[in-house]
Design an enzyme around this catalytic site. Structure first.
Site, PDB file in Angstrom:
ATOM      1  N   HIS A 107       0.811  -1.219   0.000  1.00 47.64           N
ATOM      2  CA  HIS A 107       0.000   0.000   0.000  1.00 47.64           C
ATOM      3  C   HIS A 107       0.847   1.272   0.000  1.00 47.64           C
ATOM      4  O   HIS A 107       0.352   2.350  -0.312  1.00 47.64           O
ATOM      5  CB  HIS A 107      -0.979   0.010   1.178  1.00 47.64           C
ATOM      6  CG  HIS A 107      -0.366   0.387   2.490  1.00 47.64           C
ATOM      7  ND1 HIS A 107       0.057  -0.543   3.418  1.00 47.64           N
ATOM      8  CD2 HIS A 107      -0.103   1.597   3.044  1.00 47.64           C
ATOM      9  CE1 HIS A 107       0.547   0.082   4.476  1.00 47.64           C
ATOM     10  NE2 HIS A 107       0.462   1.384   4.277  1.00 47.64           N
ATOM     11  N   ASP A 141       0.183  -7.492   1.651  1.00 50.14           N
ATOM     12  CA  ASP A 141       0.605  -6.094   1.752  1.00 50.14           C
ATOM     13  C   ASP A 141       2.125  -5.947   1.739  1.00 50.14           C
ATOM     14  O   ASP A 141       2.689  -5.115   2.433  1.00 50.14           O
ATOM     15  CB  ASP A 141       0.027  -5.431   3.005  1.00 50.14           C
ATOM     16  CG  ASP A 141       0.056  -3.906   2.906  1.00 50.14           C
ATOM     17  OD1 ASP A 141       0.042  -3.383   1.771  1.00 50.14           O
ATOM     18  OD2 ASP A 141       0.109  -3.230   3.955  1.00 50.14           O
ATOM     19  N   SER A 160       4.837   2.622   7.854  1.00 49.25           N
ATOM     20  CA  SER A 160       4.472   1.471   7.027  1.00 49.25           C
ATOM     21  C   SER A 160       5.642   0.972   6.190  1.00 49.25           C
ATOM     22  O   SER A 160       6.331   1.756   5.536  1.00 49.25           O
ATOM     23  CB  SER A 160       3.341   1.849   6.079  1.00 49.25           C
ATOM     24  OG  SER A 160       2.141   1.985   6.767  1.00 49.25           O
TER      25      SER A 160
END
Length: 371
Positions: A101, A131, A209
């Site tokens: 993402h 992911d 992230s």
């Protein structure tokens, strides 16, 4: 380089043993915050405090953690082209792991190492269902030792550190413990779950992230993921990453085993409504036509009943074991498929139907590509 890697691993092992008793953030368009800063490059290295064992871990691996800046991302606030940012870390000679993402929807991505060096990249592969993404970089500093994924399973209470770039603040570190293991995470805007997720209380924010959640030996126990809540963060486990990342490097994709069912954990309400002997297993709510479960003859729930204002499936097959492994809940099923199987494998499925224990053989398919 080989000697440097060996000595660094030995150093990390020593500091991990000597200590006495991330992970979720997300890529986002450039923040309006005016905070800026550097953790290493502009610091006067003279007359520093002693630090701690966490300082030693940080110093040993920070050269391998990168800031990821993605260009061409649509800004959800304005609809105009913006910039996303996240974190990543070096694996192998010229590859960097981050989140899917973080790079999804971007046209171009640059990386910056903590020593200030920039490098361009190309996307090698992404996997929407875990992911995870891998970038190939044009430049890796000599001091950036590739990080490795931990082989041992994490335990609750284990001390960890999340290292990344929250809000673009490069080289930030937060510490905490593993506060939960064996989680199943339902990410927003995705109609599936991430299995075998690690939970931590290490503080993380947007921009973390794709960064590493590491143990005190400097090994990556998880890749920080987007979903988080107050005082809780999550990471895609090293166990799943060890399967996905090499496939992304070699093939550009990873094929997940797929049964083709909708399911729900059997709780007390489901057990009572279906006259089951105990509240254990998963009830099949739907079967996807033409997929593995349909071919094996599994049946979904034809109806629901209401219990305490909640719809409860009735009549579907209740799976209790896969290849002899007990399946007490949906997490156990998704973890078994993710870590123990591959498309094309044939497995035994034990289940209840109409009050009778049954078994069938099922050949797993591959999860369909994202449209």
């Amino acid at each position: 380089m080989k000697e440097m890697r060996s000595s660094r691993r030995a150093f990390l092992g020593a500091i991990g043993a000597g200590l006495a008793g991330a992970t979720a953030g997300c890529a986002e368009p450039k923040s309006d915050r005016s905070i800026e800063g550097s953790s290493i490059r502009d610091i006067n290295r003279e007359n520093l405090a002693d630090g701690s064992a966490y300082t030693d871990v940080y110093e040993a691996i920070i050269d391998s953690v990168t800031q990821v800046r993605v260009f061409g991302v649509d800004d959800p606030r304005t609809g105009e082209e913006g910039r996303g940012q996240g974190s990543g870390f070096v694996v192998g000679d010229r590859h960097v792991v981050t989140n899917d993402h973080v790079v999804a929807g971007g046209e171009d991505a640059d990386l910056q190492y903590i020593n200030g060096n920039w490098t361009s990249t190309r996307l090698v592969g992404t996997d929407y269902y875990s992911d995870l993404a891998v970038l190939e970089v044009d430049h890796v500093p000599d001091v950036a030792t590739p990080l490795s994924f931990a082989e041992k399973r994490p335990v609750v209470g284990q001390q960890v550190a999340a290292i990344g770039n929250p809000y673009g603040l490069e080289g930030s570190m937060s510490t905490g413990i593993v506060s939960g293991v064996d989680r199943t995470l339902d990410p927003p805007e995705r109609d599936f779950s991430f299995p075998n997720v690690i939970q931590t209380d290490a503080a993380v924010n947007p921009g973390n992230s794709g960064g590493p959640l590491v143990d005190l030996g400097g090994e990556v126990i998880g890749v920080v993921n987007a979903a988080s809540a107050e005082n809780i963060g999550f990471a895609i486990s090293a166990a799943l990453s060890r399967r996905v990342v090499p496939a992304l490097i070699d093939d550009g994709e990873y094929r997940h085993a797929y049964m083709g069912i909708g399911l729900r954990t059997v709780d007390r309400l489901v057990a009572e409504a279906n006259d089951l002997p105990e509240a254990a297993g998963v009830i099949v709510t739907d079967v996807v036509p033409g997929e593995a479960a349909a071919d094996a003859g599994l049946e979904g729930s034809p109806r629901t009943v209401e219990r305490h204002t909640e719809p409860v499936p009735v009549g579907g097959d209740v799976i209790t074991a896969l290849d002899g492994e007990p399946i007490p809940d949906r997490h156990a099923l998704s973890t078994f498929l993710a870590l123990e199987t591959s498309p094309g494998d044939t497995i035994a499925v034990d289940f209840w139907r109409d009050g009778t224990e049954r078994s069938t053989m099922l050949t797993l398919g591959a999860r369909p590509p994202v449209e």
